[in-house]
Design an enzyme around this catalytic site. Structure first.
Site, PDB file in Angstrom:
ATOM      1  N   CYS A 270       0.871  -1.186   0.000  1.00 60.90           N
ATOM      2  CA  CYS A 270       0.000   0.000   0.000  1.00 60.90           C
ATOM      3  C   CYS A 270       0.902   1.228   0.000  1.00 60.90           C
ATOM      4  CB  CYS A 270      -0.904   0.003   1.227  1.00 60.90           C
ATOM      5  SG  CYS A 270      -1.798  -1.549   1.508  1.00 60.90           S
ATOM      6  N   GLY A 272       1.129   4.291  -1.648  1.00 65.95           N
ATOM      7  CA  GLY A 272       0.842   5.713  -1.752  1.00 65.95           C
ATOM      8  C   GLY A 272       0.680   6.397  -0.407  1.00 65.95           C
ATOM      9  N   GLY A 274       3.773   7.515  -0.896  1.00 69.18           N
ATOM     10  CA  GLY A 274       5.147   7.224  -1.275  1.00 69.18           C
ATOM     11  C   GLY A 274       6.224   7.522  -0.255  1.00 69.18           C
ATOM     12  N   GLY A 275       5.864   7.943   0.936  1.00 68.51           N
ATOM     13  CA  GLY A 275       6.867   8.268   1.939  1.00 68.51           C
ATOM     14  C   GLY A 275       7.761   7.096   2.311  1.00 68.51           C
ATOM     15  N   LYS A 276       7.147   6.013   2.775  1.00 69.91           N
ATOM     16  CA  LYS A 276       7.936   4.838   3.153  1.00 69.91           C
ATOM     17  C   LYS A 276       8.532   4.167   1.921  1.00 69.91           C
ATOM     18  CE  LYS A 276       5.083   3.965   7.219  1.00 69.91           C
ATOM     19  NZ  LYS A 276       4.093   5.012   6.875  1.00 69.91           N
ATOM     20  N   GLU A 295      -0.082   0.352  -5.486  1.00 66.22           N
ATOM     21  CA  GLU A 295      -0.977   1.379  -4.944  1.00 66.22           C
ATOM     22  C   GLU A 295      -2.297   1.331  -5.711  1.00 66.22           C
ATOM     23  OE1 GLU A 295      -3.164   4.239  -3.436  1.00 66.22           O
ATOM     24  OE2 GLU A 295      -1.345   3.460  -2.472  1.00 66.22           O
ATOM     25  N   ASP A 317      -5.732  -3.030  -6.676  1.00 71.08           N
ATOM     26  CA  ASP A 317      -6.208  -3.362  -5.337  1.00 71.08           C
ATOM     27  C   ASP A 317      -5.235  -4.345  -4.693  1.00 71.08           C
ATOM     28  OD1 ASP A 317      -7.560  -4.285  -3.061  1.00 71.08           O
ATOM     29  OD2 ASP A 317      -9.525  -4.163  -4.039  1.00 71.08           O
ATOM     30  N   CYS A 387      -0.802   3.898  11.048  1.00 69.65           N
ATOM     31  CA  CYS A 387      -0.600   5.196  11.699  1.00 69.65           C
ATOM     32  C   CYS A 387      -1.767   5.423  12.648  1.00 69.65           C
ATOM     33  CB  CYS A 387      -0.509   6.310  10.665  1.00 69.65           C
ATOM     34  SG  CYS A 387      -0.085   7.911  11.403  1.00 69.65           S
TER      35      CYS A 387
END
Length: 451
Positions: A270, A272, A274-276, A295, A317, A387
C-alpha cells in the site's frame, strides 16, 4: 439624504491572510479537502511574507484542532442549534474564537477583522450576527468559559471538551493507556503543531545535506532532520533528492528494511503517497535488492513513481496482489487506517472519523494482510504497519493474523529499533506515542513465514 447614506457605506476590506484561511478552512470542513495538502500549496503560490504565512498556518491548523472546544463555547451564545445556523457563520465564528483565545491577536482586532471577513464572504446581515456572537464570546476569558467543564465528573466528557477530541477517541486512548493522566498528555500532544520533518534518501542525499540547510538532526532516525521552515523552499526537496516524512514513519521503514536484510525481493503493498516507499526503495537500491510498489489509486501511484526511481509501481487493489503471480521475500503493508496517530499533522481527521469507520477499515486491513501473506515466500518477512494506536487496528489485528495464519510466527521488533528509543515496544510490537516520542503514533508488527 440618500447621497449621504451612500458616502457612509464602506465596502468590506478583509485582509488577505484571513480570507485565504477562511477559503481553506471552508474547503476542508465543508467539501472534504485535506489541510496538509491545500495549505502548503496555497502558501507556496502566495506572495505573503513569512509572518503572514505563519499566521494563516496557525489560524487554519489551530482552528481545526480546537474546533470542538470552540464549538462548546459558541453553543453557549448561539440562540439556536448549530445545525440551524448558516455554515459560513459557524466557520467564521470558529476562526474568530481561535483568534480570541489561542493567538496573540488583540480582542478588538480579532473581532473587527473577523467581521470584515464576514462582510466580504457572507454579506452585511450575517456579518452583524457574527459581530454580536464574537462580542458575547469576548466578554469572558477562556478560563471562565471552561470553568464549568472542569467540574464535569465524567473524565471522558471533560477531556473531550477540554482538549477538543471526540469522546470515542478519548475512550480509545484510555483503553490502551489505562491512565487518564497519560491520556491527557496524549491529547495535549495532538494539539501541539508538529515541525516539518525531512528525510534524506540514501544514494540521493544524506542527513548532513539536510543539516547544511539549517535543519536539526532527528533523535532516532539517521536519515531525518527537523526543519523550521517551508520544506518546498529547499532545492533538495524540489529536486526529489529528499522528502518530508515524520520520524515515526522513518522508523517503520528502517526497522522493516533491517528485518528484511536477507531478502532479495521486497514489496510495498500500500505504497501511496510514497513516503515509506521512497526510503525503502532507496535502501534497496543501495543494497542491490529488487523493490516493487503497489498502490490502488492511480493519482497516488503517480506520486510513488516520482520517488522510487527505476523500480516498478503497480496500480491495483492490494487484495488482488496474487493476480501478478509473483512472490516476495519481504512485504510491508502500511494499511489504510483511521489515522489517529497523526492528529497533530492532520487535525481534521479527528472530526471525520467515527467508530462506524473502524469496522470497515479493520475488515480491509485483515483482507490486505491475508493477500500479502498469500504471496510471501517461505522464510519471508511480513510487516504490518498503521498510523493509529487504536487496539482494533493494531494489537487486535496482530492476534487475528496469528490466529488465521499458523504458518507465521511473530518476530520481536526490538533488535531493529534504534538504541535509546525507550517505551516503544509492547508485546513485541513497536507502538510509538506522540507525547512520549515526539513522532506520529506509528505501529509496527513483524512476522516470519515458516519454511
Amino acid at each position: 439624504m440618500v447621497k449621504a447614506r451612500r458616502n457612509t457605506f464602506n465596502s468590506p476590506k478583509p485582509d488577505a491572510p484571513r480570507l485565504l484561511a477562511y477559503d481553506i478552512f471552508s474547503e476542508v470542513n465543508r467539501r472534504g479537502g485535506y489541510s496538509n495538502l491545500l495549505l502548503p500549496q496555497a502558501l507556496t503560490s502566495s506572495s505573503f511574507e513569512q509572518r503572514d504565512k505563519g499566521f494563516v498556518t496557525e489560524l487554519v491548523y489551530g482552528t481545526l484542532r480546537m474546533q470542538g472546544r470552540h464549538d462548546y463555547i459558541l453553543s453557549r451564545v448561539f440562540d439556536r442549534p448549530f445545525q440551524e445556523v448558516d455554515e459560513g457563520i459557524v466557520d467564521i465564528c470558529r476562526l474568530g474564537v481561535h483568534q480570541l483565545f489561542e493567538m496573540r491577536v488583540a480582542t478588538h482586532a480579532a473581532v473587527s477583522a473577523t467581521v470584515e471577513l464576514a462582510r466580504k464572504v457572507l454579506g452585511e446581515s450575517k456579518a452583524s450576527f457574527v459581530n454580536a456572537i464574537l462580542r458575547k464570546v469576548s466578554v469572558k476569558t477562556l478560563e471562565e468559559w471552561l470553568a464549568p467543564v472542569l467540574q464535569v465528573s465524567d473524565p471522558v466528557s471533560r477531556l473531550s471538551i477540554q482538549f477538543s477530541h471526540p469522546e470515542w477517541i478519548v475512550s480509545a486512548y484510555f483503553d490502551l493507556l489505562k491512565d487518564f493522566t497519560r491520556v491527557e498528555s496524549e491529547l495535549s500532544a495532538n494539539n501541539v503543531p508538529a515541525m516539518p520533518t525531512l528525510v534524506s534518501w540514501p544514494g540521493s542525499s544524506t542527513q548532513e545535506d539536510l543539516l547544511a540547510q539549517g535543519a536539526v538532526a532527528t533523535v532516532f532516525s539517521p536519515y531525518g532532520a527537523k526543519f523550521d521552515g517551508v520544506p518546498g523552499s529547499l532545492d533538495v526537496i524540489r529536486h526529489r533528492k529528499a522528502g518530508v516524512q515524520d520520524e515515526g514513519s522513518q522508523l517503520v521503514a528502517i526497522a522493516f528494511s533491517q528485518a528484511a536484510s536477507s531478502a532479495h525481493s521486497i514489496l510495498d503493498l500500500c505504497a501511496g503517497p510514497g513516503g515509506k516507499a521512497a526510503l525503502i526503495s532507496h535502501l534497496c537500491q543501495e543494497s542491490g535488492k529488487d523493490f516493487t510498489a503497489n498502490e490502488v489509486s492511480e493519482v497516488r501511484a503517480q506520486l510513488v513513481k516520482k520517488v522510487v526511481g527505476k523500480f516498478p509501481v503497480w496500480v491495483g487493489d492490494g487484495r488482488k496482489i496474487a493476480s501478478h503471480s509473483q512472490t516476495f521475500d519481504a512485504i510491508i503493508a502500511d494499511v489504510p487506517c483511521t489515522g489517529l496517530g497523526a492528529l497533530r499533522r492532520r487535525p481534521e481527521v479527528r472530526w471525520r472519523r467515527s467508530l462506524q469507520d473502524l469496522r470497515a477499515l479493520t475488515e480491509l486491513q485483515r483482507e490486505l494482510a491475508d493477500a500479502a501473506i498469500s504471496v510471501l515466500s517461505k522464510n519471508g518477512i511480513f510487516a504490518y504497519a498503521t498510523c493509529s494506536p487504536h487496539f482494533a487496528e493494531t494489537f487486535g489485528q496482530v492476534k487475528m493474523i496469528l490466529k488465521d495464519h499458523p504458518e507465521l510466527e511473530q518476530i520481536d521488533v526490538t533488535p531493529y529499533l534504534p538504541v535509546g528509543l525507550k517505551g516503544a515496544v509492547r508485546d513485541q510490537c513497536m507502538a510509538l506515542w506522540t507525547s512520549v516520542h515526539d513522532t506520529d503514533s506509528m505501529f509496527l508488527a513483524l512476522f516470519k513465514k515458516s519454511a
